[in-house]
Design an enzyme around this catalytic site. Structure first.
Site, PDB file in Angstrom:
ATOM      1  N   ASP A  18       0.822  -1.212   0.000  1.00 57.01           N
ATOM      2  CA  ASP A  18       0.000   0.000   0.000  1.00 57.01           C
ATOM      3  C   ASP A  18       0.856   1.262   0.000  1.00 57.01           C
ATOM      4  O   ASP A  18       0.704   2.133  -0.867  1.00 57.01           O
ATOM      5  CB  ASP A  18      -0.925   0.013   1.224  1.00 57.01           C
ATOM      6  CG  ASP A  18      -1.938  -1.116   1.205  1.00 57.01           C
ATOM      7  OD1 ASP A  18      -2.472  -1.410   0.126  1.00 57.01           O
ATOM      8  OD2 ASP A  18      -2.185  -1.699   2.269  1.00 57.01           O
ATOM      9  N   ARG A  98      -0.771   0.815  16.547  1.00 59.55           N
ATOM     10  CA  ARG A  98      -1.140   1.982  15.744  1.00 59.55           C
ATOM     11  C   ARG A  98      -1.099   3.298  16.520  1.00 59.55           C
ATOM     12  O   ARG A  98      -0.625   4.304  15.995  1.00 59.55           O
ATOM     13  CB  ARG A  98      -2.531   1.775  15.126  1.00 59.55           C
ATOM     14  CG  ARG A  98      -2.619   0.619  14.139  1.00 59.55           C
ATOM     15  CD  ARG A  98      -1.473   0.619  13.164  1.00 59.55           C
ATOM     16  NE  ARG A  98      -1.601  -0.407  12.133  1.00 59.55           N
ATOM     17  CZ  ARG A  98      -0.591  -1.104  11.660  1.00 59.55           C
ATOM     18  NH1 ARG A  98       0.619  -0.913  12.157  1.00 59.55           N
ATOM     19  NH2 ARG A  98      -0.769  -1.993  10.692  1.00 59.55           N
ATOM     20  N   ASP A 127      -7.726  -0.231  10.896  1.00 54.86           N
ATOM     21  CA  ASP A 127      -6.558   0.619  11.111  1.00 54.86           C
ATOM     22  C   ASP A 127      -6.802   2.065  10.728  1.00 54.86           C
ATOM     23  O   ASP A 127      -6.213   2.972  11.308  1.00 54.86           O
ATOM     24  CB  ASP A 127      -5.353   0.070  10.336  1.00 54.86           C
ATOM     25  CG  ASP A 127      -4.625  -1.023  11.094  1.00 54.86           C
ATOM     26  OD1 ASP A 127      -4.910  -1.191  12.293  1.00 54.86           O
ATOM     27  OD2 ASP A 127      -3.786  -1.707  10.489  1.00 54.86           O
ATOM     28  N   SER A 179      -2.085 -10.127   3.107  1.00 57.93           N
ATOM     29  CA  SER A 179      -1.997  -8.858   3.823  1.00 57.93           C
ATOM     30  C   SER A 179      -1.449  -9.170   5.209  1.00 57.93           C
ATOM     31  O   SER A 179      -2.064  -9.924   5.965  1.00 57.93           O
ATOM     32  CB  SER A 179      -3.382  -8.213   3.927  1.00 57.93           C
ATOM     33  OG  SER A 179      -3.302  -7.018   4.693  1.00 57.93           O
TER      34      SER A 179
END
Length: 409
Positions: A18, A98, A127, A179
């Site tokens: 990404d 995160r 996320d 992923s």
């Protein structure tokens, strides 16, 4: 914010699929803006190799690689373990990584005078919420760019097409395009064959697992380990004093070798859908198990039961990206109070994916062998229980008497 007014963007950069294509995409779609990449090191190890060269070659003006590992463990991982917080069995490996990454990105964005922060989270995932809630907590007026909510790319296959068209090197191919998210706590796998809930994960396939082995391939001989805790915090592994970070890394090794910490789960995402993922958390699984084991000795009944209830709320806050909230802080204060006497040692046997209790000791243990024994004792009068049962069962007795009286009318 008008795209033309965005001159400088700070990108949360992992170097994965990404974010690798986001740098050229930003320059193409935001007037050749300056892109500053920031990678928060939370223990993803080899994923950081060659990252600066890659970021600069794809158009970034600079790359910050911030070592957050100690703070990540001490301020995010350990408080969550002390809380016993699990989200539907998931040990929150991505979730609590995160907030700390986003916090550091905001600090750099403000120092750099950036006009916007960009992340590579999809519109289907959790996320995006975690990153953006953390950004709002520290820079409430910062503009946020989320390409997955803007661009025409619809799949990871199309992302690979874009990367190939722009000569962006990738470490994956179409066949290994899971992923993944990796840090010192865990590794997650999603996508490809795992999207079919009827498919068994390929645990025995070479290259699928990265932090350990399938229980089938683990040694036939058990491994014994000991962990020491002080006020709920791990302080020693096998008798050797270590930092919490060093202990987790050591547990990852021994746990991975013994096939510990594999979780295949269909979880309920914050954004409303169910998603299937496979997680590797060898050290974390042992740490949760050991900590809970010690708490069975050191916590009184009411505190333990209330803590178990609140651990669900704590886990939901972490999972939902609400780390920087008054409620999470208040729950952590409660947890810290419960941990004041959670000090002692536990011994655990690891064998082919299993964790087996092998002994626990604490100077603060509330367990009394003299009281609990089935043998003769001089401290517990069993005749006392008759009066206790009469009083405890009085509401049931009265209700039955009333029911019987009314049934005869």
């Amino acid at each position: 914010m008008d795209k033309k007014s965005i001159k400088k963007v700070v990108l949360a950069y992992s170097g994965g699929l990404d974010t690798s294509i986001i740098i050229p995409w930003l320059k193409e779609n935001y007037n050749n803006c300056e892109v500053i990449a920031v990678s928060g090191n939370v223990g993803q190890a080899d994923e950081l190799e060659g990252l600066e060269e890659k970021a600069l070659k794809t158009g970034a003006s600079k790359l910050y690689i911030e070592d957050l590992t100690e703070e990540f463990v001490d301020e995010y991982v350990i408080p969550t373990v002390k809380a016993g917080a699990l989200y539907e069995e998931y040990m929150l490996g991505t979730s609590f990584a995160r907030p700390i990454i986003a916090k550091r990105i905001v600090e750099i964005a403000l120092a750099e005078g950036a006009d916007a922060i960009c992340h590579g989270c999809t519109g289907k995932g959790n996320d995006q919420v975690r990153f953006e809630l953390a950004i709002k907590a520290f820079a409430p007026n910062m503009h946020i760019i989320a390409p997955w909510r803007e661009w025409d790319i619809k799949s990871r296959e199309e992302e690979i097409d874009y990367a190939e068209a722009h000569n962006i090197p990738l470490k994956i191919n179409r066949e290994t395009n899971y992923s993944k998210d990796k840090n010192l706590w865990h590794l997650s796998h999603e996508g490809l064959d795992l999207e079919d809930a009827g498919n068994e994960p390929m645990y025995e396939k070479e290259g699928f697992l990265e932090m350990g082995v399938s229980p089938i391939l683990a040694p036939d001989k058990p491994t014994y380990i000991t962990l020491d805790f002080e006020k709920g915090v791990p302080v020693a592994f096998n008798g050797e004093k270590m930092s919490a970070k060093e202990i987790i890394l050591a547990l990852n090794k021994v746990g991975g070798e013994n096939g510990i910490g594999l979780l295949d789960i269909v979880e309920n995402r914050l954004v409303g859908m169910k998603c299937r993922g496979v997680y590797e958390t060898p050290g974390g699984a042992i740490l949760y198990f050991a900590h809970n084991y010690l708490e069975t000795l050191c916590l009184d009944k009411m505190t333990m039961h209330e803590k178990q209830k609140l651990s669900i709320t704590f886990a939901e806050l972490v999972y939902n990206g609400q780390w920087y909230t008054p409620l999470r802080e208040a729950l952590s204060a409660f947890v810290d109070k419960t941990q004041e006497n959670v000090t002692g040692k536990v011994k655990i046997k690891l064998y082919k994916g299993n964790m087996i209790k092998a002994g626990a000791w604490s100077d603060y243990s509330l367990y009394s062998e003299e009281i609990a024994t089935f043998g003769e004792d001089n401290v517990y009068n069993q005749a006392d229980s008759a009066g206790f049962i009469n009083l405890f069962g009085l509401p049931i007795k009265v209700q039955a008497q009333v029911n019987a009286k009314n049934a005869n009318k």
